[in-house]
Design an enzyme around this catalytic site. Structure first.
Site, PDB file in Angstrom:
ATOM      1  N   ASP A  22       0.858  -1.206   0.000  1.00 55.11           N
ATOM      2  CA  ASP A  22       0.000   0.000   0.000  1.00 55.11           C
ATOM      3  C   ASP A  22       0.889   1.251   0.000  1.00 55.11           C
ATOM      4  OD1 ASP A  22      -2.781   1.017   2.199  1.00 55.11           O
ATOM      5  OD2 ASP A  22      -2.193   1.603   0.165  1.00 55.11           O
ATOM      6  N   SER A  62      -3.117  -9.890   1.889  1.00 53.96           N
ATOM      7  CA  SER A  62      -3.179 -10.302   3.309  1.00 53.96           C
ATOM      8  C   SER A  62      -1.982 -11.111   3.780  1.00 53.96           C
ATOM      9  CB  SER A  62      -4.459 -11.106   3.611  1.00 53.96           C
ATOM     10  OG  SER A  62      -5.576 -10.244   3.618  1.00 53.96           O
TER      11      SER A  62
HETATM   12  N1  APR Z   1       5.448  -5.343  -4.838  1.00 53.58           N
HETATM   13  C1  APR Z   1       4.819  -6.536  -4.743  1.00 53.58           C
HETATM   14  N2  APR Z   1       4.480  -7.105  -3.567  1.00 53.58           N
HETATM   15  C2  APR Z   1       4.809  -6.434  -2.452  1.00 53.58           C
HETATM   16  C3  APR Z   1       5.461  -5.176  -2.467  1.00 53.58           C
HETATM   17  C4  APR Z   1       5.778  -4.643  -3.747  1.00 53.58           C
HETATM   18  N3  APR Z   1       6.400  -3.455  -3.873  1.00 53.58           N
HETATM   19  N4  APR Z   1       5.637  -4.774  -1.185  1.00 53.58           N
HETATM   20  C5  APR Z   1       5.132  -5.746  -0.399  1.00 53.58           C
HETATM   21  N5  APR Z   1       4.643  -6.734  -1.151  1.00 53.58           N
HETATM   22  C6  APR Z   1       4.030  -7.994  -0.722  1.00 53.58           C
HETATM   23  C7  APR Z   1       4.376  -8.476   0.652  1.00 53.58           C
HETATM   24  O1  APR Z   1       5.629  -9.180   0.620  1.00 53.58           O
HETATM   25  C8  APR Z   1       3.221  -9.412   0.919  1.00 53.58           C
HETATM   26  O2  APR Z   1       3.511 -10.714   0.382  1.00 53.58           O
HETATM   27  O3  APR Z   1       2.630  -7.788  -0.675  1.00 53.58           O
HETATM   28  C9  APR Z   1       2.059  -8.791   0.140  1.00 53.58           C
HETATM   29  C10 APR Z   1       0.989  -8.140   1.013  1.00 53.58           C
HETATM   30  O4  APR Z   1       1.632  -7.553   2.160  1.00 53.58           O
HETATM   31  P1  APR Z   1       1.112  -6.146   2.786  1.00 53.58           P
HETATM   32  O5  APR Z   1       1.499  -5.052   1.900  1.00 53.58           O
HETATM   33  O6  APR Z   1       1.580  -6.105   4.189  1.00 53.58           O
HETATM   34  O7  APR Z   1      -0.492  -6.217   2.745  1.00 53.58           O
HETATM   35  P2  APR Z   1      -1.492  -7.017   3.703  1.00 53.58           P
HETATM   36  O8  APR Z   1      -0.857  -8.185   4.356  1.00 53.58           O
HETATM   37  O9  APR Z   1      -2.697  -7.243   2.871  1.00 53.58           O
HETATM   38  O10 APR Z   1      -1.810  -5.952   4.852  1.00 53.58           O
HETATM   39  C11 APR Z   1      -2.529  -4.806   4.476  1.00 53.58           C
HETATM   40  O11 APR Z   1      -0.918  -3.391   5.456  1.00 53.58           O
HETATM   41  O12 APR Z   1       0.210  -1.813   4.272  1.00 53.58           O
HETATM   42  C12 APR Z   1      -0.840  -2.006   5.125  1.00 53.58           C
HETATM   43  O13 APR Z   1      -2.402  -0.276   4.552  1.00 53.58           O
HETATM   44  C13 APR Z   1      -2.138  -1.669   4.465  1.00 53.58           C
HETATM   45  O14 APR Z   1      -3.368  -1.852   6.474  1.00 53.58           O
HETATM   46  C14 APR Z   1      -3.081  -2.501   5.260  1.00 53.58           C
HETATM   47  C15 APR Z   1      -2.280  -3.763   5.538  1.00 53.58           C
END
Ligand code: APR
Length: 371
Positions: free
Chosen positions: A33, A116
Site C-alpha cells: 500500500d 493479506s
Molecule cells: N510489490 C509486490 N508485492 C509487495 C510489495 C511490492 N512493492 N511490497 C510488499 N509486497 C508484498 C508483501 O511481501 C506481501 O507478500 O505484498 C504482500 C501483502 O503484504 P502487505 O502489503 O503487508 O499487505 P497485507 O498483508 O494485505 O496488509 C494490508 O498493510 O500496508 C498495510 O495499509 C495496508 O493496512 C493494510 C495492511
C-alpha cells in the site's frame, strides 16, 4: 499465458491495472500500500479520499497517476485470526471482486500482490494457493482475454513455494541428470556416431521443388491429413508411420510426400478425440486465444517447448504421447532439464493441473507452462 507467476516490484509493472492490498480507510499504509502510494504520487491519495473507504473483501478502482499502470484497484484483505472467522471467503472475494472490476474496465492485464500475506498475517502458503485457485478459476470462466500476474515480492514469499514441493525436490534429485555426467570419451563417441548418421543420409538433388504445402484448414475446421477421407483423420491415425532411416534414401519428392503428422495436426486431432472445444483446450493449457489461432491456421507452426508441453498437459496425454507431441514440435523430454523432470513428475502421477505444475516450476526457477 493467462496466469503468470513473477518475482517483481508491483509498482514497476506496466499493466492495465495493479491491485493494492489496502485497508478499509483507503488512505494508505505500509507494505505494498505504501509502495504504491509513494510511486503513484499524491494525486492517488487525493482520489482515494473521495471513495469513502472500502469494506473487507471488496474493491474500488482509481487512476494510476505516476505509476506505469493505467489503474490501481484497491482491495481490502482479511486480517488473519486463525482461519475460523471467514478469512478464506473474504480473501477469495478480494480476488474475484478485483478481477470483476478489472473486466468491467476492459483491463487486459492485471497484477496482484499476495493479498493479506504481509501485515495482515495470512499464512503465506494458504494465501498463495487461494490466489492461484481463485484467479485460475476466474480465467477459465472468462470470455474476454486477460493476462494476470501474481507478483511474489520478497524472498520469504518466494520461498513459500519451495515449501510446497519437497516431494518434487526429491524427484528432481532422483531423476535430474546433470548434462556433464557423461565422461568426455562418451560424449565424443556420441558426437561421432551422430556425425556418421547424418553423413549417411544423402541431400536432396539441387533445385528439388519446394516441399508440398498442405491445404490450410478453414478456420474452425480441424485440418485433415492429405488423402484422408473427410472426418477420418480425427478418429484414426491416418498419418503414415515416421520415415525410418538409414533405409535406402527414398526419392526426395516421395519422402516429402510422406511427412508425418505435424504438431498442429496432432494437436487438433487430439482435441477432437478428447471431445473438448478449442477454447477448453487452450484455457486449460494456459495459452491465449491469439496463439492458439496461429497454431490452428498454420499446419507447420512450431511452438516453443513450454507451449507444446502445455498442450500435452491440457490434453492429459500419458507420458508416451506427451513425448510424441513434443517431438512433433522438435523437442524431446530430457532428464538433463529440470523443467522436463518436474513436468514428468506431475504426468507420472496423473496430475494435469497446469497451475499447480506452474507453481512447482516457479518454485524451482524454471520457465512456466503456457505461451
Ligand atoms: N510489490 C509486490 N508485492 C509487495 C510489495 C511490492 N512493492 N511490497 C510488499 N509486497 C508484498 C508483501 O511481501 C506481501 O507478500 O505484498 C504482500 C501483502 O503484504 P502487505 O502489503 O503487508 O499487505 P497485507 O498483508 O494485505 O496488509 C494490508 O498493510 O500496508 C498495510 O495499509 C495496508 O493496512 C493494510 C495492511
Amino acid at each position: 499465458m493467462p496466469l503468470i507467476l513473477v518475482r517483481n516490484d508491483i509498482t514497476l509493472m506496466a499493466v492495465d491495472a495493479i491491485v493494492n492490498a489496502a485497508n478499509e480507510t483507503l488512505l494508505g499504509g505500509g507494505g505494498v500500500d505504501g509502495a504504491i502510494h509513494r510511486a503513484a504520487g499524491p494525486e492517488l491519495l487525493a482520489e482515494c479520499r473521495t471513495l469513502g473507504g472500502c469494506p473487507t473483501g471488496s474493491a474500488k478502482i482509481t487512476k494510476g497517476y505516476q505509476l506505469p499502470s493505467r489503474y490501481v484497484i484497491h482491495t481490502v484483505g482479511p486480517v488473519w485470526h486463525g482461519g475460523d472467522q471467514g478469512e478464506r471467503e473474504k480473501l477469495v472475494s478480494c480476488y474475484r471482486s478485483s478481477l470483476e472490476l478489472a473486466r468491467r474496465n476492459h483491463c487486459e492485464s492485471v497484477a496482484f500482490p499476495l493479498i493479506s500475506a504481509g501485515v495482515y498475517g495470512y499464512p503465506k502458503e494458504q494465501a498463495f494457493q487461494i490466489a492461484v485457485d481463485t484467479i485460475s478459476g476466474f480465467l477459465m470462466e472468462l470470455e474476454e482475454d486477460m493476462t494476470v500476474y501474481l507478483v511474489v515480492f520478497d524472498r520469504s514469499a518466494y520461498h513459500l513455494t519451495q515449501g510446497l514441493f519437497p516431494e518434487v525436490a526429491s524427484y528432481i534429485d532422483d531423476h535430474y541428470v546433470d548434462t556433464h555426467s557423461d565422461s568426455p570419451d562418451v560424449r565424443r563417441a556420441r558426437a561421432n556416431q551422430a556425425q556418421d548418421f547424418y553423413s549417411s543420409v544423402p541431400h536432396g538433388p539441387a533445385g528439388a521443388p519446394p516441399r508440398p504445402c498442405f491445404p490450410r484448414p478453414a478456420p474452425g475446421k480441424h485440418s485433415r491429413l492429405p488423402g484422408a477421407a473427410p472426418g477420418a483423420a480425427s478418429t484414426s491415425r491416418t498419418a503414415p508411420g515416421p520415415l525410418t532411416a538409414p533405409s535406402p534414401a527414398p526419392d526426395l519428392i516421395q519422402a516429402l510426400g510422406q511427412l508425418d503428422e505435424s504438431f498442429s495436426q496432432m494437436l487438433l486431432r487430439k482435441i477432437d478425440e478428447a471431445g473438448i472445444t478449442d477454447a477448453q483446450c487452450y484455457k486449460k493449457a494456459n495459452i491465449d486465444r491469439k496463439l492458439f489461432s496461429k497454431i490452428r491456421s498454420d499446419i507447420h507452426y512450431k511452438p516453443s517447448k513450454p507451449t507444446a508441453m502445455a498442450f500435452a498437459i491440457a490434453l492429459e496425454l500419458p507420458l508416451g504421447e506427451a513425448r510424441e507431441m513434443l517431438e512433433k514440435a522438435g523437442f524431446a523430454f530430457s532428464h538433463s532439464s529440470k523443467f522436463d523432470v518436474i513436468v514428468e513428475y506431475f504426468i507420472a502421477r496423473g496430475n494435469y493441473n497446469i497451475f499447480e505444475i506452474n507453481e512447482a516450476l516457479f518454485a524451482f526457477d524454471q520457465s512456466l507452462l503456457g505461451s
